[in-house]
Enzyme design. Sequence first.
Site, PDB file in Angstrom:
ATOM      1  N   LYS A 142       0.833  -1.198   0.000  1.00  0.00           N
ATOM      2  CA  LYS A 142       0.000   0.000   0.000  1.00  0.00           C
ATOM      3  C   LYS A 142       0.874   1.257   0.000  1.00  0.00           C
ATOM      4  CE  LYS A 142      -3.716  -2.473   2.424  1.00  0.00           C
ATOM      5  NZ  LYS A 142      -4.577  -2.493   3.644  1.00  0.00           N
TER       6      LYS A 142
ATOM      7  N   ASN B 280      -1.631  -0.404   7.495  1.00  0.00           N
ATOM      8  CA  ASN B 280      -1.058  -1.748   7.687  1.00  0.00           C
ATOM      9  C   ASN B 280      -0.233  -2.249   6.498  1.00  0.00           C
ATOM     10  OD1 ASN B 280      -3.146  -2.379   5.987  1.00  0.00           O
ATOM     11  ND2 ASN B 280      -4.198  -3.776   7.380  1.00  0.00           N
TER      12      ASN B 280
ATOM     13  N   PHE C  22     -15.288   2.920   7.897  1.00  0.00           N
ATOM     14  CA  PHE C  22     -13.941   3.378   7.547  1.00  0.00           C
ATOM     15  C   PHE C  22     -13.685   3.402   6.034  1.00  0.00           C
ATOM     16  CE2 PHE C  22     -13.633  -1.237   8.302  1.00  0.00           C
ATOM     17  CZ  PHE C  22     -13.045  -1.662   7.125  1.00  0.00           C
TER      18      PHE C  22
ATOM     19  N   HIS D  93      -1.553  -5.685   1.388  1.00  0.00           N
ATOM     20  CA  HIS D  93      -2.789  -6.427   1.128  1.00  0.00           C
ATOM     21  C   HIS D  93      -2.429  -7.811   0.633  1.00  0.00           C
ATOM     22  CE1 HIS D  93      -6.624  -7.664  -0.608  1.00  0.00           C
ATOM     23  NE2 HIS D  93      -5.919  -8.055  -1.653  1.00  0.00           N
TER      24      HIS D  93
ATOM     25  N   GLU E 191      -8.956 -10.738  -8.087  1.00  0.00           N
ATOM     26  CA  GLU E 191      -8.062  -9.589  -7.902  1.00  0.00           C
ATOM     27  C   GLU E 191      -6.976  -9.560  -8.969  1.00  0.00           C
ATOM     28  OE1 GLU E 191      -6.836  -9.939  -3.783  1.00  0.00           O
ATOM     29  OE2 GLU E 191      -8.836  -9.406  -3.051  1.00  0.00           O
TER      30      GLU E 191
ATOM     31  N   ARG F 120       3.271  -7.377   8.967  1.00  0.00           N
ATOM     32  CA  ARG F 120       2.586  -6.333   9.752  1.00  0.00           C
ATOM     33  C   ARG F 120       3.093  -6.319  11.192  1.00  0.00           C
ATOM     34  NH1 ARG F 120      -3.273  -7.874   7.194  1.00  0.00           N
ATOM     35  NH2 ARG F 120      -3.286  -6.443   5.411  1.00  0.00           N
TER      36      ARG F 120
ATOM     37  N   TYR G 173     -12.058  -3.147  -3.222  1.00  0.00           N
ATOM     38  CA  TYR G 173     -12.577  -3.281  -1.854  1.00  0.00           C
ATOM     39  C   TYR G 173     -14.104  -3.275  -1.806  1.00  0.00           C
ATOM     40  CZ  TYR G 173      -7.948  -2.737   0.361  1.00  0.00           C
ATOM     41  OH  TYR G 173      -6.652  -2.925   0.797  1.00  0.00           O
TER      42      TYR G 173
ATOM     43  N   THR H 102      -5.016  -8.468  10.194  1.00  0.00           N
ATOM     44  CA  THR H 102      -5.435  -7.162   9.664  1.00  0.00           C
ATOM     45  C   THR H 102      -4.970  -6.034  10.587  1.00  0.00           C
ATOM     46  OG1 THR H 102      -7.365  -8.202   8.665  1.00  0.00           O
ATOM     47  CG2 THR H 102      -7.443  -5.801   8.929  1.00  0.00           C
TER      48      THR H 102
HETATM   49  P1  IDP Z   1      -7.276  -7.524   5.228  1.00  0.00           P
HETATM   50  O1  IDP Z   1      -6.507  -6.420   4.534  1.00  0.00           O
HETATM   51  O2  IDP Z   1      -6.469  -8.120   6.334  1.00  0.00           O
HETATM   52  O3  IDP Z   1      -7.832  -8.545   4.275  1.00  0.00           O
HETATM   53  P2  IDP Z   1      -9.973  -6.448   5.399  1.00  0.00           P
HETATM   54  O4  IDP Z   1     -10.945  -6.759   6.469  1.00  0.00           O
HETATM   55  O5  IDP Z   1     -10.200  -7.013   4.042  1.00  0.00           O
HETATM   56  O6  IDP Z   1      -8.521  -6.835   5.959  1.00  0.00           O
HETATM   57  O7  IDP Z   1      -9.895  -4.861   5.306  1.00  0.00           O
HETATM   58  C1  IDP Z   1      -9.205  -4.243   4.242  1.00  0.00           C
HETATM   59  C2  IDP Z   1      -8.374  -3.094   4.770  1.00  0.00           C
HETATM   60  O8  IDP Z   1      -9.229  -2.095   5.325  1.00  0.00           O
HETATM   61  C3  IDP Z   1      -7.432  -3.463   5.913  1.00  0.00           C
HETATM   62  O9  IDP Z   1      -6.207  -4.019   5.465  1.00  0.00           O
HETATM   63  C4  IDP Z   1      -7.236  -2.138   6.588  1.00  0.00           C
HETATM   64  O10 IDP Z   1      -6.252  -1.342   5.933  1.00  0.00           O
HETATM   65  C5  IDP Z   1      -8.574  -1.476   6.411  1.00  0.00           C
HETATM   66  N1  IDP Z   1      -9.384  -1.655   7.614  1.00  0.00           N
HETATM   67  C6  IDP Z   1     -10.025  -2.768   8.027  1.00  0.00           C
HETATM   68  N2  IDP Z   1     -10.651  -2.578   9.186  1.00  0.00           N
HETATM   69  C7  IDP Z   1     -10.399  -1.286   9.523  1.00  0.00           C
HETATM   70  C8  IDP Z   1     -10.778  -0.464  10.621  1.00  0.00           C
HETATM   71  O11 IDP Z   1     -11.485  -0.884  11.537  1.00  0.00           O
HETATM   72  N3  IDP Z   1     -10.321   0.821  10.595  1.00  0.00           N
HETATM   73  C9  IDP Z   1      -9.547   1.322   9.611  1.00  0.00           C
HETATM   74  N4  IDP Z   1      -9.175   0.579   8.557  1.00  0.00           N
HETATM   75  C10 IDP Z   1      -9.582  -0.705   8.511  1.00  0.00           C
HETATM   76 MG    MG Z   2      -9.279  -8.398   2.815  1.00  0.00          MG
END
Ligand code: IDP
Ligand code: MG
Length: 159
Positions: A20, A123, A68, A126, A137, A113, A60, A102
């Site tokens: 990212k 974080n 968020f 992806h 994807e 991470r 996404y 995550t």
């Molecule tokens: P992942 O990246 O581990 O698959 P996902 O649930 O698919 O996690 O969420 C995508 C991205 O959205 C996360 O990597 C993170 O950057 C962001 N994200 C997820 N949950 C939150 C949150 O509660 N606050 C802010 N950003 C979030």
């Molecule tokens: Mg995801």
Amino acid sequence: QAQTKMAAMMDLERTYIMIKPDGVQRGLIGDIVKRFEQKGFKLVAAKLYSPSRAHFEKHYEDLKGKKFFPSMIDYMITGPVFCMVWAGKGAVKTGRKMLGETNPADSLPGSIRGDFCIDIGRNICHGSDTVENAEKEIALWFPEGTNAWTSHSQGWIYE
Ligand code: IDP
Ligand code: MG
């Protein structure tokens, strides 16, 4: 012949891994690529890319209803991302393990991470969560396709 067949089998599973904008800005591309290379996965596509907001919204789309979501998309379009496709046995599940949870606070040291970031909204990377989503994807991010090649390490990584 047997070697070629084995190579084709091991390449069947592919995952989409993306660094990212924060990971790119912080100079972590090399470290992250290095971990996947050292593990034994094979890089079949890579590019630095600055897609549109619409492209990220598509990527996404499952998270569209989340609170968020808008700020997350704002963050994703701040700079280029580094897009990769890695191939190998168990690439999707193992790739997720290598990234960590995550929320970086829940990620063990030794994971990407766990070692490189702190906030869930920063974080740095992806990774596809299922084989089916990985293929979706890959089609979205690499419509031009990926590169077929045989690694000379193949027989030293797979039995
Ligand atoms: P992942 O990246 O581990 O698959 P996902 O649930 O698919 O996690 O969420 C995508 C991205 O959205 C996360 O990597 C993170 O950057 C962001 N994200 C997820 N949950 C939150 C949150 O509660 N606050 C802010 N950003 C979030
Ligand atoms: Mg995801």
